[in-house]
Design an enzyme around this catalytic site. Structure first.
Site, PDB file in Angstrom:
ATOM      1  N   HIS A  59       0.853  -1.174  -0.179  1.00  0.00           N
ATOM      2  CA  HIS A  59      -0.004   0.057   0.079  1.00  0.00           C
ATOM      3  C   HIS A  59       0.668   1.237  -0.036  1.00  0.00           C
ATOM      4  CE1 HIS A  59      -3.261  -2.616   0.742  1.00  0.00           C
ATOM      5  NE2 HIS A  59      -2.972  -2.809   1.981  1.00  0.00           N
ATOM      6  N   ASP A 114      -6.166  -7.292  10.526  1.00  0.00           N
ATOM      7  CA  ASP A 114      -5.589  -6.215  11.493  1.00  0.00           C
ATOM      8  C   ASP A 114      -6.209  -6.413  12.757  1.00  0.00           C
ATOM      9  OD1 ASP A 114      -3.760  -5.892   9.378  1.00  0.00           O
ATOM     10  OD2 ASP A 114      -4.993  -4.235   8.465  1.00  0.00           O
ATOM     11  N   HIS A 221      -6.762  -4.490  -1.442  1.00  0.00           N
ATOM     12  CA  HIS A 221      -6.271  -5.803  -1.619  1.00  0.00           C
ATOM     13  C   HIS A 221      -6.513  -6.510  -2.768  1.00  0.00           C
ATOM     14  CE1 HIS A 221      -6.504  -4.755   2.613  1.00  0.00           C
ATOM     15  NE2 HIS A 221      -5.328  -5.025   2.827  1.00  0.00           N
ATOM     16  N   ASP A 401       5.908   8.663 -39.158  1.00  0.00           N
ATOM     17  CA  ASP A 401       4.636   8.269 -38.544  1.00  0.00           C
ATOM     18  C   ASP A 401       3.325   8.548 -39.387  1.00  0.00           C
ATOM     19  OD1 ASP A 401       4.595  11.111 -38.423  1.00  0.00           O
ATOM     20  OD2 ASP A 401       4.701  11.239 -36.314  1.00  0.00           O
ATOM     21  N   SER A 446       6.234  18.844 -33.958  1.00  0.00           N
ATOM     22  CA  SER A 446       7.491  19.797 -34.268  1.00  0.00           C
ATOM     23  C   SER A 446       7.571  20.542 -35.491  1.00  0.00           C
ATOM     24  CB  SER A 446       8.559  18.917 -34.364  1.00  0.00           C
ATOM     25  OG  SER A 446       8.461  17.741 -35.244  1.00  0.00           O
TER      26      SER A 446
END
Length: 527
Positions: A59, A114, A221, A401, A446
């Protein structure tokens, strides 16, 4: 098949993680023989109340990240998602008692393991004559009906660490701290949502979700939640979460209404990007304020995670000025954020944009070039670029691209939109400057930046004169700027190459008697 983790071993990962935290923080120490971290200045706490918390590992930064002056005295860590052993909890209680503290408060999340282990350790410590009390934190707002086990303890526990730590720092006694904290703990709620589950080291994911589903109301959990919903825009998800948390028909709702003042935690469950977290924080604050709720403080970050779970939890705690003072109290805990001690709601978030500088008189185009002619030329160029969109994309796909055509088409459409507004085009410097702004804002990537640099620099010489030598100088200035910031040189196979070839032809304009069209025609061919 188990998931990939960067660990030395599954068995030793909790020990190694705690050792790493202590090794990098001189304010912490490990308790020999136990998975326990304590303040290294423990001996300075004589006469004060100690605060201990803990639970399963996985955690982080909870709970050890919240050890420090003004928060926790120490933490007992279990294995991943497992309660720490009674022996280690008892050892931590003894350690702080033997350092001279006048009592110990255990702050425990409401999970069966716990409760049992911390409870047993407390009873054993009391049998030894040590003054110990325990506060169980139950802040889960997921379940709408009463459960025998009660509500789970979630990220709201961190706020209890902070409040209790501030009270202890003021010198308040154990009994009074316990009473105050117990009351404050009932004024908050937490709800989580996740894109998928997490995976314990050495194991697979704890549950599976369809590609278009998210889990609402899950624990820390890896356990499943109370409802599965379709993925939706963040505003809709956060609205659903706030509705669920504040719905009065929900037995575990937070009584937040218009006029309420709250502390908000936007807690990364481990795997969300900071970008996503910022979007969620904006939505949560905006939607709460839209309901008339005052967001007194907002904590955004990772406070109580579930390993790498890509999700978020929202915690709301009702606050008044005394509680807010405790939240704002100083702490040295490394995982507590540095927050401004002012309300989030009511603060001016937008500063007015700077005023544009007054336009100085600039040279106008020579040779009878009118504003109308300039507009026709620009529009023709833009129309050509738009028509070449798919062709340029296809060329770009072979080497990049594949968006060159789309990028230039987007810029061309922005320029055509500007031309429809009927701008004055008599000053070349102003035209280039305006085009640079358009390309920077609308073209993107760019390419937009490089064209923007080129046009901004090229505009400068043309402010004084617009003769042919100055146009050549403008081309040189633009290219120099592109090379300075883009780091490309002629021959690097970039957009600079074609511009450079044209600029070499424009040098002829610097000679006496040079004419416009022959040089320009040759430059276009070289380009």
């Amino acid at each position: 098949m188990s998931s990939k983790k960067m660990v030395n071993s599954v068995e030793g990962c909790a020990d190694d993680a705690l050792a790493g935290l202590v090794a990098s923080n001189p304010d912490l120490q490990l308790l020999q023989g136990h998975r326990v971290a304590l303040r290294s200045d423990l001996d300075t706490l004589k006469g004060r109340v100690a605060l201990l918390s803990g639970g399963g590992s996985g955690h982080e930064p909870a709970h050890a990240g919240f050890i420090g002056k003004g928060m926790l005295t120490g933490v007992i860590a279990g294995s991943v998602f497992a309660s720490p052993p009674v022996g280690s909890i008892l050892a931590a209680i003894r350690a702080v008692a033997q350092a001279g503290t006048v009592g110990t408060l255990l702050i425990v999340k409401n999970y069966t393991g716990d409760r049992l282990n911390f409870g047993l350790a407390m009873e054993q410590a009391k049998a030894e004559g040590i003054s110990v009390e325990m506060v169980i934190v139950e802040d889960d707002s997921a379940f709408t009906v009463l459960k025998k086990a009660g509500r789970r303890g979630l990220c709201g526990t961190v706020l209890i660490h902070k409040v209790a730590g501030a009270l202890a720092e003021e010198g308040m006694g154990l009994e009074e701290i316990t009473k105050r904290v117990s009351v404050i703990a009932k004024t908050m709620g937490t709800l989580g949502v996740s894109l998928s589950s997490c995976s314990v080291p050495g194991a697979t994911h704890t549950f599976e979700l369809a590609a278009d589903e998210i889990e609402l109301g899950l624990g820390i959990h890896g356990e499943a939640g109370v409802r599965r919903i379709k993925i939706a825009p963040v505003d809709q998800i956060v609205t659903l979460m706030l509705d669920h948390m504040t719905n009065t028909s929900n037995i575990f709702h937070v009584p937040v209404r218009s006029g309420s003042s709250v502390v908000l935690i936007v807690n990364n469950l481990g795997g969300l990007s900071f970008l996503e977290l910022g979007i969620i924080a904006d939505a949560a604050i905006r939607l709460l304020e839209g309901r008339g709720v005052k967001v007194a403080r907002a904590l955004v970050g990772t406070f109580m995670s579930a390993l790498e779970m890509p999700g978020v939890s929202l915690t709301l705690m009702l606050v008044d000025e005394p509680v807010l003072k405790l939240i704002d109290a100083e702490t040295t805990a490394k995982a507590w954020p540095h927050m401004a001690k002012v309300s989030v709601t009511g603060r001016k978030r937008i500063r007015a944009a700077p005023t544009e500088p007054p336009e100085a008189p600039e040279a106008t185009a020579a040779g009878g070039v009118t504003s109308k002619q300039m507009a026709l030329v620009l529009d023709r160029i833009c129309t050509t670029l738009i028509g070449l969109e798919e062709h340029l994309n296809a060329l770009d796909r072979a080497a990049g691209d594949g968006d060159c055509g789309s990028t230039h088409s987007r810029a061309a459409k922005a320029i055509q939109g500007w031309l429809k507004e009927g701008p004055s085009l008599t000053s070349p410097a102003q035209v280039l400057s305006r085009l640079s702004v358009l390309l920077l804002e609308r073209m993107g990537g760019s390419s937009g930046a490089l064209y923007g640099l080129f046009l901004t620099a090229a505009a400068q010489p043309l402010k004084a004169k617009t003769d042919l030598p100055t146009w050549s100088a403008a081309m040189d200035a633009g290219l120099e700027s592109m090379q300075k910031y883009g780091k490309a040189a002629p021959g690097d196979r970039t957009m600079l190459d074609s511009l450079w070839a044209a600029a070499q032809e424009f040098q002829a304009w610097k000679s006496p008697g040079a004419s416009l069209l022959p040089v320009l025609t040759k430059a276009v061919k070289e380009w």
